[in-house]
Design a protein around this motif. Structure first.
Motif, PDB file in Angstrom:
ATOM      1  N   ARG A   1       0.875  -1.359   0.122  1.00 58.03           N
ATOM      2  CA  ARG A   1      -0.059   0.228   0.085  1.00 58.03           C
ATOM      3  C   ARG A   1       0.869   1.041  -0.031  1.00 58.03           C
ATOM      4  NH1 ARG A   1      -5.235  -1.056   3.757  1.00 58.03           N
ATOM      5  NH2 ARG A   1      -5.884  -3.111   2.621  1.00 58.03           N
ATOM      6  N   SER A   2       0.233   2.135  -0.595  1.00 56.90           N
ATOM      7  CA  SER A   2       1.149   3.385  -0.895  1.00 56.90           C
ATOM      8  C   SER A   2       1.100   4.317   0.366  1.00 56.90           C
ATOM      9  CB  SER A   2       0.983   4.137  -2.064  1.00 56.90           C
ATOM     10  OG  SER A   2      -0.741   4.504  -2.208  1.00 56.90           O
ATOM     11  N   LEU A   3       2.306   4.908   0.574  1.00 55.78           N
ATOM     12  CA  LEU A   3       2.326   5.963   1.738  1.00 55.78           C
ATOM     13  C   LEU A   3       2.796   7.214   1.300  1.00 55.78           C
ATOM     14  CD1 LEU A   3       4.073   3.602   4.261  1.00 55.78           C
ATOM     15  CD2 LEU A   3       1.795   4.612   4.674  1.00 55.78           C
ATOM     16  N   ASP A   4       2.464   8.347   2.117  1.00 55.09           N
ATOM     17  CA  ASP A   4       3.004   9.380   1.486  1.00 55.09           C
ATOM     18  C   ASP A   4       4.601   9.517   2.127  1.00 55.09           C
ATOM     19  OD1 ASP A   4       4.022  12.209   1.243  1.00 55.09           O
ATOM     20  OD2 ASP A   4       2.073  12.951   2.435  1.00 55.09           O
ATOM     21  N   PRO A   5       5.570   9.839   1.169  1.00 56.95           N
ATOM     22  CA  PRO A   5       6.814   9.731   1.553  1.00 56.95           C
ATOM     23  C   PRO A   5       7.610  10.964   2.453  1.00 56.95           C
ATOM     24  CG  PRO A   5       6.649   8.955  -0.862  1.00 56.95           C
ATOM     25  CD  PRO A   5       5.468   9.590  -0.414  1.00 56.95           C
ATOM     26  N   LEU A   6       6.380  11.870   2.460  1.00 59.81           N
ATOM     27  CA  LEU A   6       7.020  13.270   3.133  1.00 59.81           C
ATOM     28  C   LEU A   6       6.893  12.904   4.776  1.00 59.81           C
ATOM     29  CD1 LEU A   6       5.621  15.926   0.916  1.00 59.81           C
ATOM     30  CD2 LEU A   6       7.812  15.334   0.954  1.00 59.81           C
ATOM     31  N   ARG A   7       6.029  11.873   5.056  1.00 61.36           N
ATOM     32  CA  ARG A   7       6.030  11.688   6.496  1.00 61.36           C
ATOM     33  C   ARG A   7       7.053  10.943   7.077  1.00 61.36           C
ATOM     34  NH1 ARG A   7       0.664  11.606   8.635  1.00 61.36           N
ATOM     35  NH2 ARG A   7      -1.100  12.404   7.108  1.00 61.36           N
ATOM     36  N   TYR A   8       7.855  10.447   5.990  1.00 60.68           N
ATOM     37  CA  TYR A   8       9.172   9.685   6.574  1.00 60.68           C
ATOM     38  C   TYR A   8      10.429  10.336   6.254  1.00 60.68           C
ATOM     39  CZ  TYR A   8       5.081   6.974   7.265  1.00 60.68           C
ATOM     40  OH  TYR A   8       3.941   6.507   7.705  1.00 60.68           O
ATOM     41  N   LEU A   9      10.342  11.397   5.308  1.00 56.96           N
ATOM     42  CA  LEU A   9      11.643  11.918   4.956  1.00 56.96           C
ATOM     43  C   LEU A   9      11.674  13.250   5.886  1.00 56.96           C
ATOM     44  CD1 LEU A   9      10.838  12.151   1.233  1.00 56.96           C
ATOM     45  CD2 LEU A   9      12.879  10.867   2.199  1.00 56.96           C
ATOM     46  N   PRO A  10      13.163  13.424   6.291  1.00 58.93           N
ATOM     47  CA  PRO A  10      13.496  14.417   6.919  1.00 58.93           C
ATOM     48  C   PRO A  10      13.162  15.968   6.693  1.00 58.93           C
ATOM     49  CG  PRO A  10      15.458  13.772   5.953  1.00 58.93           C
ATOM     50  CD  PRO A  10      14.211  12.875   5.707  1.00 58.93           C
ATOM     51  N   ALA A  11      12.490  16.966   7.391  1.00 58.86           N
ATOM     52  CA  ALA A  11      12.273  18.289   6.770  1.00 58.86           C
ATOM     53  C   ALA A  11      13.622  18.923   6.185  1.00 58.86           C
ATOM     54  CB  ALA A  11      11.938  19.028   8.014  1.00 58.86           C
ATOM     55  N   ARG A  12      13.461  19.589   5.154  1.00 57.94           N
ATOM     56  CA  ARG A  12      14.598  20.266   4.621  1.00 57.94           C
ATOM     57  C   ARG A  12      14.665  21.696   4.933  1.00 57.94           C
ATOM     58  NH1 ARG A  12      13.730  19.180  -1.980  1.00 57.94           N
ATOM     59  NH2 ARG A  12      14.693  16.980  -1.875  1.00 57.94           N
TER      60      ARG A  12
END
Length: 233
Positions: A222-233
């Motif tokens: 199932r697809s997840l929003d990658p932004l929830r698991y990427l560090p903030a820039r």
């Protein structure tokens, strides 16, 4: 890992992509009406076509400036489409989950921890919505480096999944997958282990009208929003 490659797999994948089209947007006549949020790349993906071919077929001078309600031809008129020839092996089951999917999920269980690093340095030009875009699109220049977002094993490297171009899929622990699409060149073969931050591909525009990296994160398919698991820039 051994894969059973089936000659008819590409046809099955094409059917799965067409099946995601919503009611009211039938292309049985060979035409499709643009809906809000559509891009030429996603329309091509749904109809088993190539974005560049659709741009030429519809004489689109600005393929990224589609208008809601615009009528596009998605099948050549009066001609049978020649079969696509490729030297790449059709994708194994590990790649099928990118085309024949259950619905997306908002979050993974609290007991499961997973953190990513950015796979590319460009700006986000399109975000995740779980329906028309099951990942994020990151802008860049032809040949820009693409990096592994986490440690894992490459389970697919090829271009047999229509709509994704040169695609690389990495399997990670705890039922996670990351996918890296539209690359100009894939730098890592199937079966090889990779480390977080390792160079795995060069950015390109295969099966896309723009140079970009389409990046997806999956948990149990199932697809997840990658932004929830990427560090903030």
């Amino acid at each position: 890992m051994q894969y059973r490659f089936l000659r008819r797999l590409s046809a099955v994948l094409g059917f799965a992509l067409i099946a995601v089209s919503l009611a009211g947007c039938s292309s049985s006549s060979g035409y499709y009406r643009v809906r809000r949020g559509d891009t030429l790349g996603r329309i091509a993906q749904r109809h088993g076509a190539n974005a560049k071919d659709l741009a030429r077929l519809n004489r689109l001078s600005k393929p990224n400036a589609l208008a809601v309600g615009q009528r596009l031809r998605v099948k050549p008129s009066g001609r049978r489409r020649a079969p696509v020839r490729t030297t790449h092996t059709p994708p194994p089951r590990s790649a099928q989950i990118l085309s024949n999917l259950p619905s997306s999920i908002t979050n993974i269980p609290a007991s499961v921890s997973f953190a990513l690093r950015w796979p590319a340095q460009g700006a986000i030009i399109r975000g995740f919505d779980g329906i028309n875009n099951k990942g994020i699109n990151i802008a860049g220049k032809e040949g820009d480096p693409v990096y592994a977002a986490a440690d894992g094993t490459v389970v697919y490297a090829g271009n047999g999944l229509r709509g994704y171009g040169n695609l690389l899929i990495i399997r990670h622990p705890a039922d996670f997958l990351t996918a890296y699409a539209h690359n100009r060149r894939l730098c890592i073969p199937e079966g090889q282990n990779v480390k977080r931050g390792q160079l795995i591909a060069q950015m390109g525009n295969t099966d896309s009208t723009d140079v970009m990296l389409h990046f997806e994160l999956r948990y149990k398919g199932r697809s997840l929003d990658p932004l929830r698991y990427l560090p903030a820039r």
